[in-house]
Write a protein that holds these residues in place. Structure first.
Motif, PDB file in Angstrom:
ATOM      1  N   PRO A 127       2.311  -4.108  -2.341  1.00 10.37           N
ATOM      2  CA  PRO A 127       1.445  -2.927  -2.291  1.00 10.37           C
ATOM      3  C   PRO A 127       2.121  -1.718  -2.932  1.00 10.37           C
ATOM      4  O   PRO A 127       3.352  -1.628  -2.977  1.00 10.37           O
ATOM      5  CB  PRO A 127       1.233  -2.711  -0.794  1.00 10.37           C
ATOM      6  N   CYS A 128       1.305  -0.814  -3.432  1.00 11.44           N
ATOM      7  CA  CYS A 128       1.801   0.402  -4.048  1.00 11.44           C
ATOM      8  C   CYS A 128       0.741   1.489  -3.899  1.00 11.44           C
ATOM      9  O   CYS A 128      -0.374   1.214  -3.480  1.00 11.44           O
ATOM     10  CB  CYS A 128       2.124   0.172  -5.519  1.00 11.44           C
TER      11      CYS A 128
ATOM     12  N   ILE B 142       5.010   7.925   1.436  1.00  8.75           N
ATOM     13  CA  ILE B 142       4.406   6.794   0.716  1.00  8.75           C
ATOM     14  C   ILE B 142       4.796   5.483   1.383  1.00  8.75           C
ATOM     15  O   ILE B 142       3.949   4.627   1.638  1.00  8.75           O
ATOM     16  CB  ILE B 142       4.811   6.812  -0.773  1.00  8.75           C
ATOM     17  N   ALA B 143       6.079   5.321   1.694  1.00  7.41           N
ATOM     18  CA  ALA B 143       6.558   4.095   2.348  1.00  7.41           C
ATOM     19  C   ALA B 143       5.886   3.918   3.710  1.00  7.41           C
ATOM     20  O   ALA B 143       5.495   2.801   4.074  1.00  7.41           O
ATOM     21  CB  ALA B 143       8.076   4.124   2.498  1.00  7.41           C
TER      22      ALA B 143
ATOM     23  N   ILE C 284      -4.339   2.814  -2.343  1.00  2.00           N
ATOM     24  CA  ILE C 284      -3.379   1.744  -2.094  1.00  2.00           C
ATOM     25  C   ILE C 284      -3.895   0.509  -2.811  1.00  2.00           C
ATOM     26  O   ILE C 284      -5.073   0.159  -2.693  1.00  2.00           O
ATOM     27  CB  ILE C 284      -3.214   1.494  -0.584  1.00  2.00           C
ATOM     28  N   ALA C 285      -3.017  -0.118  -3.583  1.00  2.00           N
ATOM     29  CA  ALA C 285      -3.410  -1.280  -4.379  1.00  2.00           C
ATOM     30  C   ALA C 285      -2.336  -2.351  -4.293  1.00  2.00           C
ATOM     31  O   ALA C 285      -1.200  -2.080  -3.908  1.00  2.00           O
ATOM     32  CB  ALA C 285      -3.622  -0.865  -5.839  1.00  2.00           C
ATOM     33  N   ILE C 286      -2.716  -3.563  -4.653  1.00  3.74           N
ATOM     34  CA  ILE C 286      -1.791  -4.683  -4.719  1.00  3.74           C
ATOM     35  C   ILE C 286      -1.582  -5.012  -6.190  1.00  3.74           C
ATOM     36  O   ILE C 286      -2.540  -5.109  -6.953  1.00  3.74           O
ATOM     37  CB  ILE C 286      -2.355  -5.924  -3.989  1.00  3.74           C
ATOM     38  N   SER C 287      -0.320  -5.182  -6.581  1.00  2.00           N
ATOM     39  CA  SER C 287      -0.005  -5.553  -7.949  1.00  2.00           C
ATOM     40  C   SER C 287      -0.365  -7.017  -8.176  1.00  2.00           C
ATOM     41  O   SER C 287      -0.032  -7.882  -7.373  1.00  2.00           O
ATOM     42  CB  SER C 287       1.485  -5.334  -8.212  1.00  2.00           C
TER      43      SER C 287
ATOM     44  N   ASP D 103       6.114   3.013  -4.617  1.00  2.00           N
ATOM     45  CA  ASP D 103       6.068   2.368  -3.298  1.00  2.00           C
ATOM     46  C   ASP D 103       6.979   3.064  -2.288  1.00  2.00           C
ATOM     47  O   ASP D 103       7.040   2.672  -1.134  1.00  2.00           O
ATOM     48  CB  ASP D 103       6.411   0.878  -3.398  1.00  2.00           C
ATOM     49  N   GLY D 104       7.708   4.084  -2.743  1.00  2.00           N
ATOM     50  CA  GLY D 104       8.554   4.845  -1.836  1.00  2.00           C
ATOM     51  C   GLY D 104       9.898   4.201  -1.543  1.00  2.00           C
ATOM     52  O   GLY D 104      10.739   4.803  -0.890  1.00  2.00           O
TER      53      GLY D 104
END
Length: 105
Positions: free
Chosen positions: A29-30, A85-86, A17-20, A45-46
Motif C-alpha cells: 500500500p501507498c 502516512i505510515a 490509498i492505493a496498492i501497487s 509509504d512513510g
C-alpha cells in the motif's frame, strides 16, 4: 479502443490509498502525495519511500482502495509527514485484516 482503456484506469487523487500492481513495491500500500499528470502520480509509504522523496508511479500500476480525508487535508496544507502516512497505511492494513494488526497475527 483508446477511450475505453482510459476509462478503465481509475483516477487517483492526493490522499488516496492505493496498492501497487507492478514494480519493486508490488502488492504494497501507498499514499498518493501529488498528481503529476493524468497518468502519473507521486507516492509515499512513510517508511521505505518518504514524503521528502516520493516515487513517480504510473496510475495504471496502482489500484485505488480508499481515500483518507485526513491525509488529503494534511498534504494539501503541507503538514503531512512520514509518521502520519505510515499510521494511515497501518490503519488501512488493520481494517483490511478484520481489525487485527500484524503483531496479533
Amino acid at each position: 479502443d483508446f477511450v475505453t482503456v482510459r476509462k478503465t484506469v481509475e483516477s487517483l487523487g492526493v490522499g488516496d490509498i492505493a496498492i501497487s500492481l507492478a514494480g519493486h513495491d508490488k502488492n504494497k500500500p501507498c499514499v498518493v502525495v501529488k498528481v503529476v499528470a493524468d497518468d502519473y502520480v507521486m507516492i509515499a509509504d512513510g517508511v521505505r519511500r518518504l514524503i521528502s522523496s516520493p516515487k513517480l508511479k504510473k496510475v495504471k500500476h496502482l489500484q485505488k482502495k480508499e481515500n483518507s480525508v485526513e491525509l488529503t487535508d494534511l498534504i494539501g496544507m503541507g503538514q503531512a509527514d512520514d509518521k502520519k502516512i505510515a499510521e494511515a497505511l497501518e490503519k488501512y492494513k488493520s481494517n483490511k485484516n478484520g481489525g487485527k494488526s500484524n503483531a496479533e497475527g
